[in-house]
Design a protein around this motif. Structure first.
Motif, PDB file in Angstrom:
ATOM      1  N   ALA A  91      -5.240   4.216 -11.039  1.00 34.73           N
ATOM      2  CA  ALA A  91      -5.220   4.253  -9.575  1.00 34.73           C
ATOM      3  C   ALA A  91      -6.325   5.209  -9.113  1.00 34.73           C
ATOM      4  O   ALA A  91      -6.483   6.298  -9.675  1.00 34.73           O
ATOM      5  CB  ALA A  91      -3.867   4.736  -9.065  1.00 34.73           C
ATOM      6  N   ILE A 106      -7.934   7.132  -5.743  1.00 35.26           N
ATOM      7  CA  ILE A 106      -7.876   7.540  -4.346  1.00 35.26           C
ATOM      8  C   ILE A 106      -9.315   7.752  -3.901  1.00 35.26           C
ATOM      9  O   ILE A 106     -10.052   8.518  -4.530  1.00 35.26           O
ATOM     10  CB  ILE A 106      -7.056   8.832  -4.173  1.00 35.26           C
ATOM     11  CG1 ILE A 106      -5.625   8.613  -4.645  1.00 35.26           C
ATOM     12  CG2 ILE A 106      -7.092   9.288  -2.715  1.00 35.26           C
ATOM     13  CD1 ILE A 106      -4.765   9.874  -4.637  1.00 35.26           C
ATOM     14  N   ARG A 128       1.394   2.344  -3.041  1.00 36.81           N
ATOM     15  CA  ARG A 128       0.647   2.146  -1.790  1.00 36.81           C
ATOM     16  C   ARG A 128      -0.716   1.505  -1.994  1.00 36.81           C
ATOM     17  O   ARG A 128      -1.323   1.016  -1.049  1.00 36.81           O
ATOM     18  CB  ARG A 128       0.399   3.493  -1.111  1.00 36.81           C
ATOM     19  CG  ARG A 128       1.618   4.132  -0.570  1.00 36.81           C
ATOM     20  CD  ARG A 128       1.257   5.383   0.170  1.00 36.81           C
ATOM     21  NE  ARG A 128       2.479   6.042   0.596  1.00 36.81           N
ATOM     22  CZ  ARG A 128       2.502   7.143   1.299  1.00 36.81           C
ATOM     23  NH1 ARG A 128       1.384   7.721   1.679  1.00 36.81           N
ATOM     24  NH2 ARG A 128       3.654   7.680   1.638  1.00 36.81           N
ATOM     25  N   ALA A 129      -1.215   1.566  -3.197  1.00 33.84           N
ATOM     26  CA  ALA A 129      -2.595   1.174  -3.459  1.00 33.84           C
ATOM     27  C   ALA A 129      -2.771  -0.343  -3.459  1.00 33.84           C
ATOM     28  O   ALA A 129      -1.817  -1.109  -3.631  1.00 33.84           O
ATOM     29  CB  ALA A 129      -3.053   1.760  -4.787  1.00 33.84           C
ATOM     30  N   ALA A 166      -3.073   8.735   1.736  1.00 32.72           N
ATOM     31  CA  ALA A 166      -2.461   9.595   0.720  1.00 32.72           C
ATOM     32  C   ALA A 166      -2.099  10.977   1.259  1.00 32.72           C
ATOM     33  O   ALA A 166      -1.641  11.832   0.504  1.00 32.72           O
ATOM     34  CB  ALA A 166      -3.416   9.742  -0.466  1.00 32.72           C
ATOM     35  N   VAL A 171       1.240   6.810  -5.557  1.00 35.60           N
ATOM     36  CA  VAL A 171      -0.082   6.247  -5.256  1.00 35.60           C
ATOM     37  C   VAL A 171      -0.094   4.758  -5.583  1.00 35.60           C
ATOM     38  O   VAL A 171      -0.539   3.936  -4.777  1.00 35.60           O
ATOM     39  CB  VAL A 171      -1.188   6.995  -6.037  1.00 35.60           C
ATOM     40  CG1 VAL A 171      -2.527   6.266  -5.937  1.00 35.60           C
ATOM     41  CG2 VAL A 171      -1.314   8.434  -5.543  1.00 35.60           C
ATOM     42  N   TRP A 172       0.405   4.409  -6.750  1.00 35.55           N
ATOM     43  CA  TRP A 172       0.398   3.014  -7.201  1.00 35.55           C
ATOM     44  C   TRP A 172       1.133   2.115  -6.205  1.00 35.55           C
ATOM     45  O   TRP A 172       0.680   1.017  -5.893  1.00 35.55           O
ATOM     46  CB  TRP A 172       1.045   2.916  -8.583  1.00 35.55           C
ATOM     47  CG  TRP A 172       0.904   1.569  -9.220  1.00 35.55           C
ATOM     48  CD1 TRP A 172       1.856   0.589  -9.297  1.00 35.55           C
ATOM     49  CD2 TRP A 172      -0.257   1.060  -9.869  1.00 35.55           C
ATOM     50  NE1 TRP A 172       1.359  -0.504  -9.953  1.00 35.55           N
ATOM     51  CE2 TRP A 172       0.062  -0.236 -10.317  1.00 35.55           C
ATOM     52  CE3 TRP A 172      -1.522   1.561 -10.113  1.00 35.55           C
ATOM     53  CZ2 TRP A 172      -0.846  -1.044 -11.003  1.00 35.55           C
ATOM     54  CZ3 TRP A 172      -2.431   0.772 -10.802  1.00 35.55           C
ATOM     55  CH2 TRP A 172      -2.097  -0.513 -11.237  1.00 35.55           C
ATOM     56  N   ARG A 194      -5.876  -0.200  -9.203  1.00 31.75           N
ATOM     57  CA  ARG A 194      -5.618  -0.235  -7.764  1.00 31.75           C
ATOM     58  C   ARG A 194      -6.406   0.876  -7.071  1.00 31.75           C
ATOM     59  O   ARG A 194      -6.718   1.897  -7.676  1.00 31.75           O
ATOM     60  CB  ARG A 194      -4.128  -0.078  -7.454  1.00 31.75           C
ATOM     61  CG  ARG A 194      -3.305  -1.268  -7.904  1.00 31.75           C
ATOM     62  CD  ARG A 194      -1.882  -1.168  -7.426  1.00 31.75           C
ATOM     63  NE  ARG A 194      -1.111  -2.305  -7.900  1.00 31.75           N
ATOM     64  CZ  ARG A 194       0.159  -2.486  -7.636  1.00 31.75           C
ATOM     65  NH1 ARG A 194       0.826  -1.600  -6.901  1.00 31.75           N
ATOM     66  NH2 ARG A 194       0.792  -3.536  -8.087  1.00 31.75           N
ATOM     67  N   TRP A 195      -6.649   0.661  -5.782  1.00 30.53           N
ATOM     68  CA  TRP A 195      -7.433   1.569  -4.943  1.00 30.53           C
ATOM     69  C   TRP A 195      -6.598   1.990  -3.742  1.00 30.53           C
ATOM     70  O   TRP A 195      -5.977   1.153  -3.094  1.00 30.53           O
ATOM     71  CB  TRP A 195      -8.683   0.852  -4.443  1.00 30.53           C
ATOM     72  CG  TRP A 195      -9.540   0.288  -5.529  1.00 30.53           C
ATOM     73  CD1 TRP A 195      -9.344  -0.894  -6.200  1.00 30.53           C
ATOM     74  CD2 TRP A 195     -10.715   0.862  -6.074  1.00 30.53           C
ATOM     75  NE1 TRP A 195     -10.340  -1.079  -7.124  1.00 30.53           N
ATOM     76  CE2 TRP A 195     -11.199  -0.016  -7.063  1.00 30.53           C
ATOM     77  CE3 TRP A 195     -11.416   2.038  -5.812  1.00 30.53           C
ATOM     78  CZ2 TRP A 195     -12.350   0.253  -7.798  1.00 30.53           C
ATOM     79  CZ3 TRP A 195     -12.565   2.289  -6.548  1.00 30.53           C
ATOM     80  CH2 TRP A 195     -13.018   1.409  -7.529  1.00 30.53           C
ATOM     81  N   LEU A 196      -6.611   3.294  -3.436  1.00 28.36           N
ATOM     82  CA  LEU A 196      -5.895   3.795  -2.275  1.00 28.36           C
ATOM     83  C   LEU A 196      -6.849   4.573  -1.386  1.00 28.36           C
ATOM     84  O   LEU A 196      -7.410   5.589  -1.814  1.00 28.36           O
ATOM     85  CB  LEU A 196      -4.737   4.713  -2.698  1.00 28.36           C
ATOM     86  CG  LEU A 196      -3.891   5.273  -1.553  1.00 28.36           C
ATOM     87  CD1 LEU A 196      -3.156   4.154  -0.812  1.00 28.36           C
ATOM     88  CD2 LEU A 196      -2.912   6.315  -2.073  1.00 28.36           C
ATOM     89  N   TYR A 211      -9.058  -5.313  -2.994  1.00 27.33           N
ATOM     90  CA  TYR A 211      -9.675  -4.180  -2.305  1.00 27.33           C
ATOM     91  C   TYR A 211     -11.135  -4.477  -1.994  1.00 27.33           C
ATOM     92  O   TYR A 211     -11.913  -4.832  -2.860  1.00 27.33           O
ATOM     93  CB  TYR A 211      -9.575  -2.904  -3.150  1.00 27.33           C
ATOM     94  CG  TYR A 211     -10.142  -1.701  -2.449  1.00 27.33           C
ATOM     95  CD1 TYR A 211      -9.514  -1.162  -1.332  1.00 27.33           C
ATOM     96  CD2 TYR A 211     -11.321  -1.100  -2.874  1.00 27.33           C
ATOM     97  CE1 TYR A 211     -10.030  -0.070  -0.671  1.00 27.33           C
ATOM     98  CE2 TYR A 211     -11.842  -0.010  -2.233  1.00 27.33           C
ATOM     99  CZ  TYR A 211     -11.192   0.502  -1.117  1.00 27.33           C
ATOM    100  OH  TYR A 211     -11.724   1.580  -0.459  1.00 27.33           O
TER     101      TYR A 211
END
Length: 175
Positions: free
Chosen positions: A72, A74, A165-166, A108, A162-163, A101-103, A172
């Motif tokens: 992940a 951020i 929400r990402a 955050a 994080v995961w 994944r990307w947040l 993305y």
């Protein structure tokens, strides 16, 4: 006294999972692949070459035996050039079996996060990664390992928050 396993050996020793939280907007900007990408070489990176990349070979090996590898990131938006590079080469990671994944950082703000990037192996061993202000590995020691249950729990909880929400890599869009 026995030597600690190398970073690569930690992946081979993992039985169930290896998760990675990245929170910086730039890493290792002196790396040849990044420099070449920045200069316009978009499809020649070893990071994309399934046969040349030792990392992708390792990921295929461990995910092929059932170890779940999740990463992940951020990121600040608009993203830095380095994050554009990472996004570009991440297709190779995904093809090798990693889930990524990307947040966006603004999503955050209410999450409790450790102060450093980390890898967490099998929910029990944390490897904190240390970088200089400009994203190079720290000359004072680039990693710190712990099996402290409280630190492992903190990292696991932070990663899962994080995961959850990402955005999956395939969805993305960078801007």
């Amino acid at each position: 006294m026995a030597e600690s396993p190398t970073f690569e050996e930690l992946f081979r020793l993992a039985r169930r999972s290896a998760v990675h939280l990245e929170m910086r907007d730039g890493y290792m900007q002196s790396a040849p692949d990044y420099i070449a990408w920045r200069e316009g070489a978009r499809d020649t990176s070893r990071s994309l070459d399934r046969e040349e990349s030792a990392w992708l070979s390792l990921m295929r090996e461990i995910t092929g035996r059932g170890v779940e590898v999740r990463r992940a990131r951020i990121v600040s938006e608009p993203v830095t050039d380095y994050i554009r590079f990472e996004h570009h080469v991440t297709a190779g990671n995904v093809q090798a079996g990693e889930q990524v994944r990307w947040l966006p950082r603004r999503r955050a703000s209410d999450l409790a996060l450790p102060g450093n990037d980390f890898w967490l192996f099998d929910d029990s061993l944390v490897v904190f990664l240390h970088f200089t202000g400009d994203g190079e590995l720290s000359p004072d020691g680039d990693e710190e390992r712990t099996t402290d249950p409280a630190q492992a729990r903190l990292c696991s909880t932070a990663f899962e928050a994080v995961w959850g929400r990402a955005v999956p890599h395939e969805e993305y869009r960078i801007f």
